[in-house]
Motif scaffolding. Structure first.
Motif, PDB file in Angstrom:
ATOM      1  N   ILE A 274       0.013  19.151 -13.830  1.00  0.00           N
ATOM      2  CA  ILE A 274       0.725  19.447 -12.586  1.00  0.00           C
ATOM      3  C   ILE A 274       0.580  18.238 -11.669  1.00  0.00           C
ATOM      4  O   ILE A 274      -0.517  17.935 -11.207  1.00  0.00           O
ATOM      5  N   PRO A 275       1.684  17.501 -11.411  1.00  0.00           N
ATOM      6  CA  PRO A 275       1.584  16.315 -10.537  1.00  0.00           C
ATOM      7  C   PRO A 275       1.591  16.705  -9.064  1.00  0.00           C
ATOM      8  O   PRO A 275       2.424  17.502  -8.629  1.00  0.00           O
ATOM      9  N   LEU A 276       0.667  16.170  -8.308  1.00  0.00           N
ATOM     10  CA  LEU A 276       0.593  16.437  -6.865  1.00  0.00           C
ATOM     11  C   LEU A 276       0.837  15.142  -6.101  1.00  0.00           C
ATOM     12  O   LEU A 276       0.064  14.193  -6.217  1.00  0.00           O
ATOM     13  N   ASN A 277       1.927  15.096  -5.355  1.00  0.00           N
ATOM     14  CA  ASN A 277       2.225  13.968  -4.480  1.00  0.00           C
ATOM     15  C   ASN A 277       2.699  14.549  -3.155  1.00  0.00           C
ATOM     16  O   ASN A 277       3.742  15.198  -3.098  1.00  0.00           O
ATOM     17  N   ILE A 278       1.939  14.336  -2.103  1.00  0.00           N
ATOM     18  CA  ILE A 278       2.232  14.982  -0.823  1.00  0.00           C
ATOM     19  C   ILE A 278       2.698  13.955   0.210  1.00  0.00           C
ATOM     20  O   ILE A 278       2.348  14.014   1.378  1.00  0.00           O
ATOM     21  N   ASN A 279       3.519  13.002  -0.259  1.00  0.00           N
ATOM     22  CA  ASN A 279       4.054  11.998   0.647  1.00  0.00           C
ATOM     23  C   ASN A 279       4.875  12.641   1.768  1.00  0.00           C
ATOM     24  O   ASN A 279       4.776  12.246   2.928  1.00  0.00           O
TER      25      ASN A 279
ATOM     26  N   ALA B 137       0.827  -1.208   0.000  1.00  0.00           N
ATOM     27  CA  ALA B 137       0.000   0.000   0.000  1.00  0.00           C
ATOM     28  C   ALA B 137       0.864   1.262   0.000  1.00  0.00           C
ATOM     29  O   ALA B 137       0.552   2.235  -0.694  1.00  0.00           O
ATOM     30  N   VAL B 138       1.951   1.251   0.774  1.00  0.00           N
ATOM     31  CA  VAL B 138       2.833   2.418   0.841  1.00  0.00           C
ATOM     32  C   VAL B 138       3.524   2.652  -0.501  1.00  0.00           C
ATOM     33  O   VAL B 138       3.629   3.793  -0.965  1.00  0.00           O
ATOM     34  N   VAL B 139       3.985   1.584  -1.151  1.00  0.00           N
ATOM     35  CA  VAL B 139       4.643   1.724  -2.456  1.00  0.00           C
ATOM     36  C   VAL B 139       3.677   2.318  -3.475  1.00  0.00           C
ATOM     37  O   VAL B 139       4.017   3.251  -4.224  1.00  0.00           O
ATOM     38  N   ILE B 140       2.458   1.782  -3.515  1.00  0.00           N
ATOM     39  CA  ILE B 140       1.460   2.287  -4.470  1.00  0.00           C
ATOM     40  C   ILE B 140       1.142   3.751  -4.185  1.00  0.00           C
ATOM     41  O   ILE B 140       1.054   4.585  -5.100  1.00  0.00           O
ATOM     42  N   ALA B 141       0.988   4.086  -2.905  1.00  0.00           N
ATOM     43  CA  ALA B 141       0.638   5.457  -2.541  1.00  0.00           C
ATOM     44  C   ALA B 141       1.775   6.432  -2.855  1.00  0.00           C
ATOM     45  O   ALA B 141       1.528   7.560  -3.296  1.00  0.00           O
ATOM     46  N   CYS B 142       3.015   6.005  -2.629  1.00  0.00           N
ATOM     47  CA  CYS B 142       4.150   6.895  -2.902  1.00  0.00           C
ATOM     48  C   CYS B 142       4.330   7.141  -4.397  1.00  0.00           C
ATOM     49  O   CYS B 142       4.816   8.201  -4.807  1.00  0.00           O
ATOM     50  N   LEU B 143       3.959   6.161  -5.222  1.00  0.00           N
ATOM     51  CA  LEU B 143       4.066   6.327  -6.674  1.00  0.00           C
ATOM     52  C   LEU B 143       2.860   7.048  -7.267  1.00  0.00           C
ATOM     53  O   LEU B 143       2.936   7.581  -8.369  1.00  0.00           O
ATOM     54  N   ALA B 144       1.749   7.062  -6.528  1.00  0.00           N
ATOM     55  CA  ALA B 144       0.524   7.678  -7.044  1.00  0.00           C
ATOM     56  C   ALA B 144       0.631   9.200  -6.991  1.00  0.00           C
ATOM     57  O   ALA B 144       1.341   9.758  -6.154  1.00  0.00           O
TER      58      ALA B 144
ATOM     59  N   GLY C 173      -6.789  20.405  -0.982  1.00  0.00           N
ATOM     60  CA  GLY C 173      -7.487  20.068   0.256  1.00  0.00           C
ATOM     61  C   GLY C 173      -8.007  18.640   0.249  1.00  0.00           C
ATOM     62  O   GLY C 173      -7.836  17.891   1.226  1.00  0.00           O
ATOM     63  N   ASN C 174      -8.620  18.243  -0.872  1.00  0.00           N
ATOM     64  CA  ASN C 174      -9.160  16.877  -0.971  1.00  0.00           C
ATOM     65  C   ASN C 174      -8.051  15.830  -0.932  1.00  0.00           C
ATOM     66  O   ASN C 174      -8.154  14.807  -0.241  1.00  0.00           O
ATOM     67  N   VAL C 175      -6.961  16.102  -1.663  1.00  0.00           N
ATOM     68  CA  VAL C 175      -5.851  15.144  -1.712  1.00  0.00           C
ATOM     69  C   VAL C 175      -5.174  15.039  -0.344  1.00  0.00           C
ATOM     70  O   VAL C 175      -4.815  13.941   0.108  1.00  0.00           O
TER      71      VAL C 175
ATOM     72  N   ARG D  17      -1.879  12.912  -8.025  1.00  0.00           N
ATOM     73  CA  ARG D  17      -3.077  13.549  -8.570  1.00  0.00           C
ATOM     74  C   ARG D  17      -2.629  14.561  -9.622  1.00  0.00           C
ATOM     75  O   ARG D  17      -1.884  15.480  -9.315  1.00  0.00           O
ATOM     76  N   ARG D  18      -3.070  14.389 -10.839  1.00  0.00           N
ATOM     77  CA  ARG D  18      -2.613  15.244 -11.926  1.00  0.00           C
ATOM     78  C   ARG D  18      -3.689  16.265 -12.286  1.00  0.00           C
ATOM     79  O   ARG D  18      -4.834  15.898 -12.565  1.00  0.00           O
TER      80      ARG D  18
END
Length: 426
Positions: A254-259, A223-230, A361-363, A232-233
Motif C-alpha cells: 500500500i503506497p502512502l504519499n501525503i503530498n 528536495a521537493v521533487v524527491i519528496a513528491c516521488l517518495a 501518524g509517523n509519515v 512509504r510502502r
C-alpha cells in the motif's frame, strides 16, 4: 516527459485534449489582465512584497492577478476552500458521509454542494479583500455602490474560474483547478527572475547573496521533487492458492504519499495565521489591531521569528490532522481482510488498523515538518537577501511539482488505455 508528450501529440484524441487545455488556459490568462476599475494597484505593493504574507500568497496563487487587482484576483481559492470544508464536513455529518458512499450519484451531489459553497465563501472573501485594500487606501471610490460592484465582479469571476476548471478537467488533461494553479505559479517565474536581475544590476544584492539565493532555490526544488516521488510502502501478503508446486501467494504493498495533505496544511496554517488580521481589518483604528499587527511579541507579525515558528507548528498539526481524517485505517484494514490480505507480522482486523494508523501518524508528522521547512525557508531567505522577488516560494514548488507529476501520470494513463484498446480491437 518530452517523449511522453510527443507520443500523446500523435494520437488524435489526446492531441484534441492538449489543444483544449491550451485554449482554455489562454482564455484564463487573458482574463488576468482585465483590471477591476477604481483600484490604485501601486498601493498594494506592501501587501504582496513579503514572501510569507497572505497578500503574497494570494498573488502567487492568482498568477499576479491580486497585485494587478484584475477580475481574477481571488483565483480558484474559494473553490479550494469550499472543497476542503465540504470534505471535512463529510466526516462530521453522517448524511454527507452516506451521500459520499452512493457512488457516482453521490459524488455529483457532493460536487453540487461544493459549487454553491464556493460562491458563498467567495462572497465572504471578496468582502474581506475589499476591506483589506480599503485599509491600504487603494480605493478611489469608497461608496457602497462601488463596494457592491467590486464584490460582484470578483465573485462572478471566481465562479467563472470554477466552471473553467471543470471544463479543463472534462475536455483537457488532468485536474483543471490544479492546472490553473500550476499556470499561475509558473507565470511568476519570469517576473521573479527579472526583479532579481534588476536588483543585481542596481547592486542592491551582492554576488554572494545571489549565489545563496540560487543554491537555496535549487536545493528546495530538488528536495521537493524527491519528496513528491517518495512513498512509504506498507507490505501486504495475500493468501496463496494451492498448486502442484505447493502454496503460492502474492505480495503487494500500500503506497502512502501525503503530498496533497501537506499542501492543504500550508493553506490552512496561513489562513489561521492571517485570520485575526483579516477580521481586525474592519476595525483598523482599534488598540487590538495595533497590538496584533505591530506588537513586539506578536506571532501574527509577518516574517517575525514568532510567526515562522507558529506557522511551522500549525503546518505539522494540520498535516497530521488532515491525514487522519482523509485516510481511514479501519476501512483499509477491512478491505484488506476482504481480499484475503494481511500485513506480515500483524494480525488482521483491529491490530492492522492500529498499525496503519501508527504508520500514517509517523509519515504525516515527517511530511508536515518537511512542508513546514519548505514554507518557512523563503521567509528566512528573504530576510537575508533583502529581496521582494520571492514569488516562487516553497509552497509554489510543492504545487508545481505535484501537479506536473499528476498530469504526466494522466497522460501516461491515456496512452496505456489506447494500447489496450488497440490490442482488444485486433
Amino acid at each position: 516527459m518530452l517523449s511522453t508528450l510527443r507520443k500523446a501529440w500523435k494520437l488524435p484524441d489526446l492531441r484534441k485534449r492538449l489543444l483544449w487545455t491550451i485554449v482554455l488556459v489562454v482564455i484564463y490568462r487573458i482574463g488576468i489582465h482585465i483590471p477591476v476599475p477604481g483600484v490604485d494597484t501601486s498601493k498594494l505593493i506592501n501587501l504582496t512584497s513579503q514572501a510569507g504574507s497572505i497578500g503574497g500568497f494570494y498573488d502567487l496563487m492568482s498568477g499576479g492577478a491580486f497585485s494587478n487587482f484584475s477580475i481574477f484576483a481571488m483565483g480558484v481559492l474559494p473553490f479550494i476552500n469550499a472543497s476542503i470544508i465540504v470534505q471535512l464536513l463529510t466526516i462530521a455529518i453522517p448524511s454527507l458521509e452516506a451521500m459520499q458512499k452512493e457512488g457516482e450519484d453521490g459524488r455529483k451531489k457532493i460536487q453540487k454542494i461544493t459549487r454553491y459553497s464556493s460562491i458563498l465563501i467567495g462572497a465572504f472573501q471578496t468582502f474581506a479583500m475589499y476591506s483589506i485594500i480599503n485599509s491600504q487606501g487603494a480605493l478611489r471610490d469608497t461608496s457602497k455602490l462601488n463596494m457592491l460592484l467590486i464584490m460582484l465582479t470578483l465573485t462572478t469571476a471566481s465562479t467563472f474560474l470554477m466552471w473553467l476548471g471543470e471544463q479543463l478537467t472534462v475536455k483537457g488533461i488532468g485536474n483543471g483547478i490544479s492546472l490553473i494553479m500550476f499556470v499561475n505559479i509558473i507565470s511568476r517565474i519570469p517576473t521573479s527572475i527579472g526583479q532579481i536581475s534588476s536588483l543585481q544590476q542596481a547592486q542592491t544584492i551582492d554576488p554572494v547573496q545571489l549565489i545563496v539565493l540560487i543554491v537555496v532555490v535549487v536545493a528546495l526544488f530538488v528536495a521537493v521533487v524527491i519528496a513528491c516521488l517518495a512513498e512509504r510502502r506498507i507490505p501486504v501478503q495475500y493468501a496463496g492458492k494451492a498448486t502442484a508446486k505447493g502454496l503460492k501467494g502474492q505480495t503487494s504493498h500500500i503506497p502512502l504519499n501525503i503530498n496533497s495533505s501537506a499542501i492543504i496544511a500550508i493553506i490552512f496554517a496561513m489562513a489561521v495565521m492571517r485570520f485575526p488580521l483579516m477580521i481586525l481589518q474592519f476595525w483598523p483604528k482599534s488598540a487590538a489591531y495595533n497590538i496584533i499587527l505591530n506588537g513586539k511579541y506578536s506571532i501574527f507579525k509577518d516574517s517575525s521569528v514568532g510567526y515562522m515558528i507558529a506557522e511551522f507548528i500549525f503546518i505539522i498539526f494540520f498535516t497530521w490532522f488532515y491525514t487522519q481524517i482523509t485516510f481511514k485505517p479501519d476501512e483499509m484494514a477491512e478491505n484488506m481482510h476482504k481480499s484475503s490480505g494481511f500485513v506480515p507480522g500483524i494480525r488482521p482486523g483491529e491490530p492492522t488498523a492500529r498499525y496503519i494508523e501508527t504508520v500514517l501518524g509517523n509519515v504525516s508528522i515527517l511530511w508536515g515538518a518537511f512542508a513546514g521547512v519548505i514554507a518557512v525557508a523563503p521567509m528566512i531567505l528573504q530576510l537575508y537577501v533583502k529581496s521582494q522577488a520571492m514569488y516562487f516560494t516553497g509552497t509554489g514548488m510543492l504545487i508545481v511539482v505535484g501537479v506536473a507529476l499528476e498530469t504526466m501520470k494522466a497522460i501516461e494513463a491515456h496512452l496505456v488505455m489506447r494500447r489496450y484498446e488497440g490490442f482488444l480491437s485486433e
